[in-house]
Design an enzyme around this catalytic site. Sequence first.
Site, PDB file in Angstrom:
ATOM      1  N   ASP A 153       3.814   0.050  12.311  1.00 39.51           N
ATOM      2  CA  ASP A 153       2.532   1.091  12.634  1.00 39.51           C
ATOM      3  C   ASP A 153       3.063   2.255  13.050  1.00 39.51           C
ATOM      4  O   ASP A 153       3.922   2.385  13.773  1.00 39.51           O
ATOM      5  CB  ASP A 153       1.492   0.447  13.881  1.00 39.51           C
TER       6      ASP A 153
ATOM      7  N   TYR B 112       0.817  -1.146  -0.014  1.00 35.55           N
ATOM      8  CA  TYR B 112       0.094   0.066  -0.024  1.00 35.55           C
ATOM      9  C   TYR B 112       1.014   1.339   0.076  1.00 35.55           C
ATOM     10  O   TYR B 112       0.978   2.154  -1.027  1.00 35.55           O
ATOM     11  CB  TYR B 112      -0.946  -0.204   1.250  1.00 35.55           C
TER      12      TYR B 112
ATOM     13  N   ASN C 195     -13.924   0.218  14.020  1.00 32.91           N
ATOM     14  CA  ASN C 195     -13.760  -0.777  14.961  1.00 32.91           C
ATOM     15  C   ASN C 195     -14.376  -0.528  16.478  1.00 32.91           C
ATOM     16  O   ASN C 195     -15.283  -0.942  16.889  1.00 32.91           O
ATOM     17  CB  ASN C 195     -12.477  -1.073  15.022  1.00 32.91           C
TER      18      ASN C 195
ATOM     19  N   LYS D 145       1.315   3.323  -3.173  1.00 31.93           N
ATOM     20  CA  LYS D 145       0.864   4.915  -3.367  1.00 31.93           C
ATOM     21  C   LYS D 145       1.963   5.943  -3.934  1.00 31.93           C
ATOM     22  O   LYS D 145       1.629   6.596  -4.456  1.00 31.93           O
ATOM     23  CB  LYS D 145       0.191   5.227  -2.135  1.00 31.93           C
TER      24      LYS D 145
ATOM     25  N   ASN E  35      -5.895  10.216   8.061  1.00 35.32           N
ATOM     26  CA  ASN E  35      -7.164   9.235   8.529  1.00 35.32           C
ATOM     27  C   ASN E  35      -8.417   9.999   8.566  1.00 35.32           C
ATOM     28  O   ASN E  35      -8.683  10.963   9.104  1.00 35.32           O
ATOM     29  CB  ASN E  35      -7.036   8.884   9.839  1.00 35.32           C
TER      30      ASN E  35
END
Length: 260
Positions: free
Chosen positions: A210, A82, A127, A86, A111
Amino acid sequence: MPKFDQIYNLACPASPVHYQYDRVKTALTCSHGTLNLLQKAAADRARFFQASTSEIYGDPEVHPQTENYRGNVNTVGPRSCYDEGKRFAETLVTDFGAQHGLTTRIVRIFNTYGPRMHPDDGRVVSNFIVQALLGEDITIYGSGEQTRSFCFVDDLVEGFVRLMNADSGIDGPVNIGNPNETTVNQLAEQILEMVGSKSKIVHHPLPVDDPRRRKPDISNALARLNWSPQVSLHDGLAETIAYFIEEMSTSGRRSSALAS
Ligand SMILES: NC(=O)c1ccc[n+]([C@@H]2O[C@H](COP(=O)([O-])OP(=O)(O)OC[C@H]3O[C@@H](n4cnc5c(N)ncnc54)[C@H](O)[C@@H]3O)[C@@H](O)[C@H]2O)c1
């Protein structure tokens, strides 16, 4: 085949759980998929808009992230299909536009959340809301002290339209996002309070690569597009929670918040 004046390329799985399901397909969606649409734009002499991402900054060493920061991205990790996909798409759009004389726009989206997210989307806002409504444990990855900056979808779309239609002064990618930074722990607490949920918070291991911090520098969007986000996190979450309550009651996935 119809002829288009403008082409917005948003096609790409965007949630880690979805884009990691078939990593090769994700990389090819960013490369071949983008090329297919660029060729259509060239045939139609259409303006071309590419949805890029804050993920191209990787786990950033510069904070907040300005457009000229070149990023800290792992080329061979589980997120690379990803992130690097991108990044490559930005290169392809820029070079194709220059070689074919097309007007191109690249937005780096931070986000974003809002109504109509899929309940199984897998990203943090949906979530937490779904878990809170169902009375399930709220799953926080890592300590929860990592930050994100959440932009409401209406603000994002307004930024898209301004960027696409701006006639001058746009040189390269533009960050569009909400600079109001919050920790994942704060987000969980705010959602629990707004839903009135008794869900427990549990911690799971942090996924590989992350990002620890994420906050856009939007001075470019403000100066060039007179754009800044208008919707507060509280108001955006209220609209999103109302959407999920409605969605889950009609889909039969009844929430404990509704039952009480
Ligand atoms: N939502 C965010 O926070 C965010 C952040 C950064 C970038 N973006 C980018 O914005 C765009 C839209 O994101 P979203 O959150 O709506 O994602 P999403 O996963 O909800 O929607 C992506 C859409 O792309 C379609 N798609 C995927 N692969 C395709 C392919 N090969 N051919 C045709 N269609 C394909 C999917 O069917 C889906 O409708 C994506 O390009 C994403 O990378 C989103």
